[in-house]
Design a protein around this motif. Structure first.
Motif, PDB file in Angstrom:
ATOM      1  N   THR A  74       0.830  -1.200   0.000  1.00 56.37           N
ATOM      2  CA  THR A  74       0.000   0.000   0.000  1.00 56.37           C
ATOM      3  C   THR A  74       0.865   1.250   0.000  1.00 56.37           C
ATOM      4  N   ARG A  75       1.881   1.253   0.801  1.00 59.51           N
ATOM      5  CA  ARG A  75       2.775   2.427   0.852  1.00 59.51           C
ATOM      6  C   ARG A  75       3.554   2.578  -0.453  1.00 59.51           C
ATOM      7  N   MET A  76       3.932   1.462  -1.073  1.00 64.56           N
ATOM      8  CA  MET A  76       4.618   1.520  -2.374  1.00 64.56           C
ATOM      9  C   MET A  76       3.695   2.106  -3.430  1.00 64.56           C
TER      10      MET A  76
ATOM     11  N   GLU B  63      11.792   4.050  -7.169  1.00 67.64           N
ATOM     12  CA  GLU B  63      11.748   4.925  -5.992  1.00 67.64           C
ATOM     13  C   GLU B  63      10.568   4.592  -5.088  1.00 67.64           C
ATOM     14  N   ALA B  64       9.427   4.260  -5.693  1.00 70.84           N
ATOM     15  CA  ALA B  64       8.241   3.923  -4.913  1.00 70.84           C
ATOM     16  C   ALA B  64       8.462   2.659  -4.087  1.00 70.84           C
ATOM     17  N   ILE B  65       9.144   1.690  -4.659  1.00 67.27           N
ATOM     18  CA  ILE B  65       9.438   0.462  -3.923  1.00 67.27           C
ATOM     19  C   ILE B  65      10.353   0.750  -2.750  1.00 67.27           C
ATOM     20  N   VAL B  66      11.364   1.560  -2.980  1.00 62.76           N
ATOM     21  CA  VAL B  66      12.305   1.909  -1.903  1.00 62.76           C
ATOM     22  C   VAL B  66      11.589   2.698  -0.811  1.00 62.76           C
TER      23      VAL B  66
ATOM     24  N   VAL C 278       8.690 -10.189  -2.957  1.00 60.06           N
ATOM     25  CA  VAL C 278       7.682  -9.256  -3.477  1.00 60.06           C
ATOM     26  C   VAL C 278       8.326  -7.963  -3.987  1.00 60.06           C
ATOM     27  N   PRO C 279       9.205  -7.293  -3.222  1.00 57.46           N
ATOM     28  CA  PRO C 279       9.846  -6.094  -3.776  1.00 57.46           C
ATOM     29  C   PRO C 279      10.701  -6.396  -5.013  1.00 57.46           C
ATOM     30  N   ALA C 280      11.343  -7.559  -5.042  1.00 58.03           N
ATOM     31  CA  ALA C 280      12.150  -7.915  -6.205  1.00 58.03           C
ATOM     32  C   ALA C 280      11.283  -8.094  -7.450  1.00 58.03           C
ATOM     33  N   VAL C 281      10.158  -8.765  -7.295  1.00 55.53           N
ATOM     34  CA  VAL C 281       9.248  -8.952  -8.439  1.00 55.53           C
ATOM     35  C   VAL C 281       8.672  -7.614  -8.891  1.00 55.53           C
ATOM     36  N   LEU C 282       8.293  -6.754  -7.945  1.00 59.01           N
ATOM     37  CA  LEU C 282       7.789  -5.438  -8.312  1.00 59.01           C
ATOM     38  C   LEU C 282       8.850  -4.621  -9.044  1.00 59.01           C
ATOM     39  N   ALA C 283      10.095  -4.726  -8.619  1.00 59.01           N
ATOM     40  CA  ALA C 283      11.177  -4.006  -9.292  1.00 59.01           C
ATOM     41  C   ALA C 283      11.394  -4.543 -10.704  1.00 59.01           C
ATOM     42  N   LEU C 284      11.306  -5.852 -10.874  1.00 59.38           N
ATOM     43  CA  LEU C 284      11.466  -6.439 -12.210  1.00 59.38           C
ATOM     44  C   LEU C 284      10.318  -6.041 -13.136  1.00 59.38           C
ATOM     45  N   LEU C 285       9.113  -5.949 -12.606  1.00 56.81           N
ATOM     46  CA  LEU C 285       7.957  -5.594 -13.427  1.00 56.81           C
ATOM     47  C   LEU C 285       7.912  -4.103 -13.764  1.00 56.81           C
TER      48      LEU C 285
END
Length: 148
Positions: A25-27, A39-42, A97-104
């Protein structure tokens, strides 16, 4: 004994969804407010990881406390839940999850137009009211009351 997998899946699934909501949600919020996907993921991870870590450590400690029981079934449930929460929180939610979001990248936040139209526009933070107030210049009294 035969109910243990069903019980564990139910408990761990419930905790996993809480952890997912805290992080993603925060991302998503950071992405919607103009940050790039990376940046959003971080940003989201920086703000949500502490909450997820604290919640996971508390639940692991609670479930690990069951290991001291004299009842074999209680020991097994406590050990299984403690390991499952550790794996889910620290490996799946905070690494995969953050890794997959970064790849996508941007594709992770894509929503089909037909689904976007079908879903309600829930403005929890009041961004729509702020935008309307900024457009008009000065908000009227009704808008101000709604915003508060």
């Amino acid at each position: 004994m035969s109910m243990m997998p069903i019980f564990m899946v139910g408990v761990v699934f419930g905790l996993a969804m809480d952890y997912e909501v805290f992080l993603v949600t925060r991302m998503r919020e950071a992405y919607v407010h103009g940050e790039s996907p990376h940046e959003a993921i971080v940003t989201g991870f920086r703000h949500g990881a502490r909450v997820v870590s604290a919640a996971a450590v508390i639940m692991i400690a609670v479930f690990a406390g069951f290991i001291g029981s004299s009842e074999q079934m209680v020991k097994m449930i406590g050990f299984g839940l403690a390991i499952a929460v550790f794996f889910d929180a620290f490996i799946v939610r905070m690494a995969l999850v953050p890794a997959v979001l970064a790849l996508l990248g941007r594709r992770a936040w894509w929503l089909p137009k037909w689904l976007d139209r079908a879903l309600p526009n829930v403005d929890v933070e009041g961004e729509g009211l702020r935008a309307a107030a900024d457009k008009d210049g000065e908000p009227d009294e009704d808008r101000e009351l709604v915003r508060v």
